[in-house]
Motif scaffolding. Sequence first.
Motif, short mmCIF file in Angstrom:
data_model
loop_
_atom_site.label_atom_id
_atom_site.label_comp_id
_atom_site.label_asym_id
_atom_site.label_seq_id
_atom_site.Cartn_x
_atom_site.Cartn_y
_atom_site.Cartn_z
N ASP A 282 72.39 53.99 51.32
CA ASP A 282 71.78 53.49 50.05
C ASP A 282 71.24 51.82 50.05
OD1 ASP A 282 71.90 55.92 49.12
OD2 ASP A 282 73.46 55.76 48.04
N VAL A 283 72.19 51.06 50.60
CA VAL A 283 71.87 49.65 50.76
C VAL A 283 70.72 49.46 51.64
CG1 VAL A 283 72.98 47.39 51.80
CG2 VAL A 283 74.36 48.89 50.36
N ARG A 284 70.49 50.24 52.68
CA ARG A 284 69.52 49.82 53.48
C ARG A 284 68.12 50.27 52.89
NH1 ARG A 284 71.98 52.35 59.08
NH2 ARG A 284 72.75 50.25 59.87
N VAL A 285 68.01 51.50 52.05
CA VAL A 285 66.98 51.99 51.40
C VAL A 285 66.33 51.08 50.09
CG1 VAL A 285 65.90 53.75 49.84
CG2 VAL A 285 67.10 54.37 51.94
N GLN A 286 67.37 50.52 49.58
CA GLN A 286 67.13 49.54 48.44
C GLN A 286 66.47 48.24 49.09
OE1 GLN A 286 70.59 48.78 45.69
NE2 GLN A 286 70.88 50.93 45.89
N LEU A 287 66.93 47.69 50.40
CA LEU A 287 66.46 46.72 50.82
C LEU A 287 64.73 46.85 51.42
CD1 LEU A 287 66.53 43.94 52.31
CD2 LEU A 287 67.87 44.72 53.99
N ALA A 288 65.03 47.92 51.97
CA ALA A 288 63.48 48.39 52.43
C ALA A 288 62.54 48.49 51.26
CB ALA A 288 63.54 49.75 52.97
N GLU A 289 62.90 48.95 50.11
CA GLU A 289 61.83 48.78 48.99
C GLU A 289 61.47 47.48 48.47
OE1 GLU A 289 60.87 48.61 44.74
OE2 GLU A 289 62.99 47.85 45.65
N ASN A 290 62.55 46.65 48.81
CA ASN A 290 62.35 45.21 48.38
C ASN A 290 61.09 44.64 49.50
OD1 ASN A 290 62.43 42.68 46.72
ND2 ASN A 290 63.67 41.82 48.57
N LEU A 291 61.47 44.91 50.69
CA LEU A 291 60.84 44.31 51.59
C LEU A 291 59.18 44.98 51.60
CD1 LEU A 291 63.30 44.60 54.79
CD2 LEU A 291 62.33 42.67 53.69
N ILE A 292 59.12 46.21 51.40
CA ILE A 292 57.91 46.84 51.27
C ILE A 292 56.98 46.17 50.07
CG2 ILE A 292 56.43 48.94 50.37
CD1 ILE A 292 58.82 50.47 52.11
N LYS A 293 57.55 45.81 48.89
CA LYS A 293 57.09 45.33 47.71
C LYS A 293 56.96 43.64 48.01
CE LYS A 293 59.77 44.98 44.35
NZ LYS A 293 60.46 45.47 42.90
N LYS A 332 50.41 51.49 46.54
CA LYS A 332 50.37 51.29 45.02
C LYS A 332 50.70 49.62 45.23
CE LYS A 332 51.97 55.55 43.69
NZ LYS A 332 53.00 56.31 42.96
N GLN A 333 51.62 49.02 45.75
CA GLN A 333 51.76 47.71 45.64
C GLN A 333 50.54 46.97 45.90
OE1 GLN A 333 54.41 46.32 44.58
NE2 GLN A 333 55.71 48.13 44.28
N ARG A 334 49.81 47.25 47.24
CA ARG A 334 48.58 46.56 47.46
C ARG A 334 47.56 46.93 46.37
NH1 ARG A 334 47.73 49.45 51.92
NH2 ARG A 334 48.74 48.11 53.16
N ASN A 335 47.10 48.20 45.85
CA ASN A 335 46.27 48.23 44.99
C ASN A 335 46.42 47.36 43.54
OD1 ASN A 335 44.96 50.00 46.58
ND2 ASN A 335 46.05 51.80 45.66
N PHE A 336 48.00 47.00 43.24
CA PHE A 336 48.16 46.37 42.09
C PHE A 336 47.93 44.86 42.39
CE2 PHE A 336 51.22 43.60 39.98
CZ PHE A 336 51.04 44.01 38.55
N ALA A 337 48.10 44.45 43.42
CA ALA A 337 47.80 43.14 43.85
C ALA A 337 46.59 42.70 43.83
CB ALA A 337 48.61 42.74 45.30
#
Length: 340
Positions: A282-293, A332-337
């Motif tokens: 779970d810690v890794r997945v949350q970190l991954a979400e932040n890195l992707i964003k 989605k992050q790229r399109n938002f930017a």
Amino acid sequence: MKTITLKTAKIHQVLEQLQTTFAGKLTTDAKEHILEIDNPIGKGIIKGISFKGGISYMEFDMEFTEDIAMVASSPDHTPICFAYCSQGHFMHSFGTNGEKHELENFQTGIITSKKSQDNLLYFEKDMRLKMILILVSPTSRSANGNHLSEELQKLFFKNDKAQNFAYVGSYNLKVAERVRQLNSIDETGIARRLMVEGLVHLILALEIQQHSDDLKKTDLQESSLTKNEMEVVRELSLFVNNYPEKQLSVTYLCKKGGLSPSKLQEGFKLMHGTTVTDYIRDVRVQLAENLIKTTDMNISEVVYSIGFISRSYFSKIFKAKYNCSPKEYKDKQRNFAISA
């Protein structure tokens, strides 16, 4: 011993009185009052903030150079005080001659007292103290929108009247984790205030549940871990958060912390409500979400930077948590930017 008398229950006035006594720098951000102290009296930070519904929160991260007795007299409307100590210890008594109750690290406590009763908190010199206090001010039954206060009055007041009551609960690692989350909030202003308020309510709920479980003496609260072992579990949890990219395993963490696999699993279950392996994931997945964003790393770079070796496995657990694939999320992050 240095004695300090607090003549108000209002948080901002309490911090002002503490500044008068300890000196230091007092600032305010989004109605959170922060007193920074670094002088011969002691070193550290005392924070305080009030929320709607009669809930106030104070946090101490201090080391005093002499023994301190802090005296607070109960006002007409006696607050219910929920305490938690995450490092060090402190004591409480009703009046100067009253019996002293000690709250050690990882213990919860609940205190309320009759009208005009002096409450004393004792802080030991040359000891790092980290503690929180959540104060819930009772209101009349006719007051609108304060159902929490009414329910707490039913639990801790007899015939709607406060009596001297001090409860020292079992050791609770779940509260320690929420306090850690409080201390790791980097946001400022209204965003920080909302995050703090949410975690304060969660801590309050955990303390109330702890009291209920202790009264029932449920098996859920029985633990074979000592205080030192629980501290090791907390430190290992922080290690996982700080170094998720390492090839972590139960065997590795047991060796690092000097705990048996059963004690390690028991500690993580108590603190996080999950297994060691699931917590690491779970810690890794949350970190991954932040890195992707927040970075330009592609999905493969993200996967390997956080310790996963299989992109397909990472995509599977990411989608289970966020209901979309890593690629969809990045798009989605790229399109938002672009639209911004």
